[in-house]
Design a protein around this motif. Structure first.
Motif, PDB file in Angstrom:
ATOM      1  N   ALA A 147       0.961  -1.295  -0.022  1.00  0.00           N
ATOM      2  CA  ALA A 147      -0.076  -0.022  -0.120  1.00  0.00           C
ATOM      3  C   ALA A 147       0.991   1.258   0.101  1.00  0.00           C
ATOM      4  O   ALA A 147       0.540   2.320  -0.530  1.00  0.00           O
ATOM      5  N   ALA A 148       2.240   1.126   0.527  1.00  0.00           N
ATOM      6  CA  ALA A 148       2.901   2.055   0.663  1.00  0.00           C
ATOM      7  C   ALA A 148       3.786   2.285  -0.752  1.00  0.00           C
ATOM      8  O   ALA A 148       4.607   3.321  -0.799  1.00  0.00           O
ATOM      9  N   GLY A 149       3.753   1.439  -1.566  1.00  0.00           N
ATOM     10  CA  GLY A 149       4.456   1.563  -2.773  1.00  0.00           C
ATOM     11  C   GLY A 149       5.672   0.597  -2.833  1.00  0.00           C
ATOM     12  O   GLY A 149       6.234   0.626  -3.945  1.00  0.00           O
ATOM     13  N   TYR A 150       5.653  -0.310  -1.972  1.00  0.00           N
ATOM     14  CA  TYR A 150       6.788  -1.333  -2.095  1.00  0.00           C
ATOM     15  C   TYR A 150       6.649  -2.227  -3.103  1.00  0.00           C
ATOM     16  O   TYR A 150       5.526  -2.750  -3.438  1.00  0.00           O
ATOM     17  N   PRO A 151       7.505  -2.611  -4.037  1.00  0.00           N
ATOM     18  CA  PRO A 151       7.357  -3.682  -5.280  1.00  0.00           C
ATOM     19  C   PRO A 151       6.756  -5.042  -4.745  1.00  0.00           C
ATOM     20  O   PRO A 151       7.432  -5.441  -3.904  1.00  0.00           O
ATOM     21  N   ARG A 152       5.904  -5.386  -5.291  1.00  0.00           N
ATOM     22  CA  ARG A 152       5.242  -6.795  -4.961  1.00  0.00           C
ATOM     23  C   ARG A 152       6.288  -7.823  -5.487  1.00  0.00           C
ATOM     24  O   ARG A 152       6.328  -8.906  -4.802  1.00  0.00           O
ATOM     25  N   CYS A 153       6.902  -7.261  -6.652  1.00  0.00           N
ATOM     26  CA  CYS A 153       7.569  -8.250  -7.347  1.00  0.00           C
ATOM     27  C   CYS A 153       8.987  -8.735  -6.073  1.00  0.00           C
ATOM     28  O   CYS A 153       9.202  -9.891  -6.123  1.00  0.00           O
ATOM     29  N   ALA A 154       9.346  -7.682  -5.607  1.00  0.00           N
ATOM     30  CA  ALA A 154      10.476  -7.967  -4.499  1.00  0.00           C
ATOM     31  C   ALA A 154       9.869  -8.796  -3.482  1.00  0.00           C
ATOM     32  O   ALA A 154      10.966  -9.571  -3.061  1.00  0.00           O
ATOM     33  N   LEU A 155       8.774  -8.692  -2.809  1.00  0.00           N
ATOM     34  CA  LEU A 155       8.380  -9.285  -1.928  1.00  0.00           C
ATOM     35  C   LEU A 155       7.966 -10.719  -2.463  1.00  0.00           C
ATOM     36  O   LEU A 155       8.456 -11.716  -1.506  1.00  0.00           O
ATOM     37  N   LEU A 156       7.478 -11.143  -3.677  1.00  0.00           N
ATOM     38  CA  LEU A 156       7.382 -12.489  -4.018  1.00  0.00           C
ATOM     39  C   LEU A 156       8.984 -13.093  -4.149  1.00  0.00           C
ATOM     40  O   LEU A 156       8.927 -14.202  -3.826  1.00  0.00           O
ATOM     41  N   ALA A 157       9.799 -12.356  -4.812  1.00  0.00           N
ATOM     42  CA  ALA A 157      10.856 -12.866  -5.057  1.00  0.00           C
ATOM     43  C   ALA A 157      11.670 -13.346  -3.510  1.00  0.00           C
ATOM     44  O   ALA A 157      12.567 -14.292  -3.475  1.00  0.00           O
ATOM     45  N   ALA A 158      11.381 -12.443  -2.700  1.00  0.00           N
ATOM     46  CA  ALA A 158      12.051 -12.708  -1.577  1.00  0.00           C
ATOM     47  C   ALA A 158      11.508 -13.676  -0.536  1.00  0.00           C
ATOM     48  O   ALA A 158      12.146 -14.848   0.068  1.00  0.00           O
ATOM     49  N   LYS A 159      10.168 -14.317  -0.925  1.00  0.00           N
ATOM     50  CA  LYS A 159       9.445 -15.177  -0.229  1.00  0.00           C
ATOM     51  C   LYS A 159       9.914 -16.679  -0.894  1.00  0.00           C
ATOM     52  O   LYS A 159      10.132 -17.526  -0.191  1.00  0.00           O
ATOM     53  N   LEU A 160      10.087 -16.492  -2.345  1.00  0.00           N
ATOM     54  CA  LEU A 160      10.589 -17.627  -2.805  1.00  0.00           C
ATOM     55  C   LEU A 160      12.012 -18.007  -2.393  1.00  0.00           C
ATOM     56  O   LEU A 160      12.507 -19.098  -2.319  1.00  0.00           O
ATOM     57  N   THR A 161      12.760 -16.748  -2.358  1.00  0.00           N
ATOM     58  CA  THR A 161      14.324 -17.187  -1.918  1.00  0.00           C
ATOM     59  C   THR A 161      14.357 -17.677  -0.415  1.00  0.00           C
ATOM     60  O   THR A 161      15.166 -18.670  -0.158  1.00  0.00           O
ATOM     61  N   ALA A 162      13.482 -17.375   0.244  1.00  0.00           N
ATOM     62  CA  ALA A 162      13.346 -17.649   1.696  1.00  0.00           C
ATOM     63  C   ALA A 162      12.767 -19.413   1.891  1.00  0.00           C
ATOM     64  O   ALA A 162      13.375 -20.117   2.421  1.00  0.00           O
ATOM     65  N   LEU A 163      11.956 -19.617   0.840  1.00  0.00           N
ATOM     66  CA  LEU A 163      11.441 -21.073   0.441  1.00  0.00           C
ATOM     67  C   LEU A 163      12.974 -22.039   0.224  1.00  0.00           C
ATOM     68  O   LEU A 163      13.084 -22.917   0.450  1.00  0.00           O
ATOM     69  N   LEU A 164      13.458 -21.294  -0.812  1.00  0.00           N
ATOM     70  CA  LEU A 164      14.558 -22.346  -1.398  1.00  0.00           C
ATOM     71  C   LEU A 164      15.602 -22.320  -0.344  1.00  0.00           C
ATOM     72  O   LEU A 164      16.164 -23.597  -0.086  1.00  0.00           O
ATOM     73  N   VAL A 165      16.199 -21.204   0.276  1.00  0.00           N
ATOM     74  CA  VAL A 165      17.055 -21.532   1.215  1.00  0.00           C
ATOM     75  C   VAL A 165      16.755 -22.386   2.394  1.00  0.00           C
ATOM     76  O   VAL A 165      17.516 -23.260   2.943  1.00  0.00           O
ATOM     77  N   THR A 166      15.598 -22.196   2.871  1.00  0.00           N
ATOM     78  CA  THR A 166      15.108 -23.182   4.123  1.00  0.00           C
ATOM     79  C   THR A 166      14.845 -24.576   3.662  1.00  0.00           C
ATOM     80  O   THR A 166      15.433 -25.482   4.424  1.00  0.00           O
ATOM     81  N   ALA A 167      14.314 -25.009   2.324  1.00  0.00           N
ATOM     82  CA  ALA A 167      14.285 -26.278   1.961  1.00  0.00           C
ATOM     83  C   ALA A 167      15.709 -26.874   1.802  1.00  0.00           C
ATOM     84  O   ALA A 167      16.057 -28.085   1.984  1.00  0.00           O
ATOM     85  N   VAL A 168      16.674 -25.874   1.021  1.00  0.00           N
ATOM     86  CA  VAL A 168      17.987 -26.597   1.106  1.00  0.00           C
ATOM     87  C   VAL A 168      18.630 -27.039   2.231  1.00  0.00           C
ATOM     88  O   VAL A 168      19.116 -28.073   2.576  1.00  0.00           O
ATOM     89  N   LEU A 169      18.658 -26.210   3.280  1.00  0.00           N
ATOM     90  CA  LEU A 169      19.237 -26.390   4.564  1.00  0.00           C
ATOM     91  C   LEU A 169      18.736 -27.631   5.360  1.00  0.00           C
ATOM     92  O   LEU A 169      19.309 -28.385   5.990  1.00  0.00           O
ATOM     93  N   VAL A 170      17.250 -27.660   5.256  1.00  0.00           N
ATOM     94  CA  VAL A 170      16.626 -28.709   6.129  1.00  0.00           C
ATOM     95  C   VAL A 170      16.809 -30.046   5.415  1.00  0.00           C
ATOM     96  O   VAL A 170      17.105 -30.914   6.016  1.00  0.00           O
ATOM     97  N   SER A 171      16.877 -30.003   4.062  1.00  0.00           N
ATOM     98  CA  SER A 171      17.104 -31.167   3.365  1.00  0.00           C
ATOM     99  C   SER A 171      18.627 -31.735   3.480  1.00  0.00           C
ATOM    100  O   SER A 171      18.767 -32.867   3.678  1.00  0.00           O
ATOM    101  N   ALA A 172      19.520 -30.785   3.294  1.00  0.00           N
ATOM    102  CA  ALA A 172      20.821 -31.086   3.789  1.00  0.00           C
ATOM    103  C   ALA A 172      20.921 -31.855   5.137  1.00  0.00           C
ATOM    104  O   ALA A 172      21.848 -32.804   5.199  1.00  0.00           O
TER     105      ALA A 172
END
Length: 267
Positions: A97-122
């Motif tokens: 609502a304040a103008g922050y790019p949604r694409c950045a938020l979406l990419a950040a969530k996908l990055t968090a998912l990937l990092v978490t999945a890699v660490l837990v799997s390893a």
């Protein structure tokens, strides 16, 4: 790029602050794998690997350890992502609502998912390697990672529709049971049913069994995992975009506007 880096940093920080998830990672994963190894029988079980058509003979303890590890990482990563998404949902809406790019938020969530999945799997595979050496350790990591990503995406998906963490955890537990229990060659007589090919963890379990007991390299079952991952991610992303639509001030005498145009004020 700066917006993405800031959003990704805060997403990872939110995950790191989840003490319950960290405790579950440190205790739940090794405990589940250890129990599967020590309690299940080491007797050889014949089973058909649908991925290659081979009939294999493997120890029940090793089969149960593979199934248990997939169950453990699916629950942990799913809950971790669900909890983080629930806690940051309102803040995400204020940011957009304040103008922050949604694409950045979406990419950040996908990055968090990937990092978490890699660490837990390893981490899970490292514990399995303490008890047993599979034929193809790298392929086993890939199989566990696939399930982690699927259930992580499922956690993001459920966070947009369920009201609290209890409901999310129950949904993830029940889904994991329905998913993995019928596929276990030791515990289920339905493991050879063609219906199991539609389950989310089918590709992961088939690939993990292949990695553990054969020298074959068939990645076809992972197409099932990719399909589930793509479907859950797509629905979660569409729902996130709809939840964070910015309502702009309407023209004089007109209905409220969103990113997609006028909307009915009564909806």
């Amino acid at each position: 790029m700066t917006a993405y880096r800031v959003a990704a940093g805060y997403s990872l920080l939110a995950l790191a602050k989840n003490r319950l998830a960290l405790i579950l990672l440190a205790v739940f994963v090794p405990l589940w794998i250890t129990v599967a190894k020590t309690v299940a029988t080491p007797d050889l079980f014949p089973f058909r690997l649908r991925a290659t058509g081979q009939v294999l003979h493997a120890g029940g303890d090793k089969i149960t350890m593979i199934s248990g590890s997939l169950n453990a990482v699916s629950l942990l990563v799913g809950f971790w992502m669900f909890s983080a998404a629930r806690r940051t949902g309102a803040f995400d809406r204020r940011l957009t609502a304040a103008g922050y790019p949604r694409c950045a938020l979406l990419a950040a969530k996908l990055t968090a998912l990937l990092v978490t999945a890699v660490l837990v799997s390893a981490y899970a595979v490292a514990w399995m390697l303490l008890y047993w050496t599979p034929r193809q350790p790298g392929l086993l990591v890939l199989a566990v990672l696939a399930t982690s990503l699927i259930y992580g995406a499922m956690g993001l998906f459920l966070s947009l529709f369920l009201p609290g963490e209890v409901e999310g955890m129950v949904a993830l537990i029940m889904t994991s049971i329905i998913d993995l229990a019928p596929q276990n060659p030791v515990a289920a007589t339905t493991a050879n049913s063609p219906l199991v090919t539609w389950l989310p963890s089918y590709g992961s379990l088939q690939t993990a069994l292949q990695a553990g007991f054969t020298d074959e390299l068939t990645l076809t079952p992972l197409a099932n995992s990719l399909a589930w991952l793509a479907a859950l991610s797509l629905v979660a992303l569409i729902a996130f975009i709809r939840r964070t639509r910015v309502h702009r001030a309407p023209p004089t005498g007109g209905p409220p506007l969103t990113d997609g145009g006028p909307v009915d004020p009564s909806s």
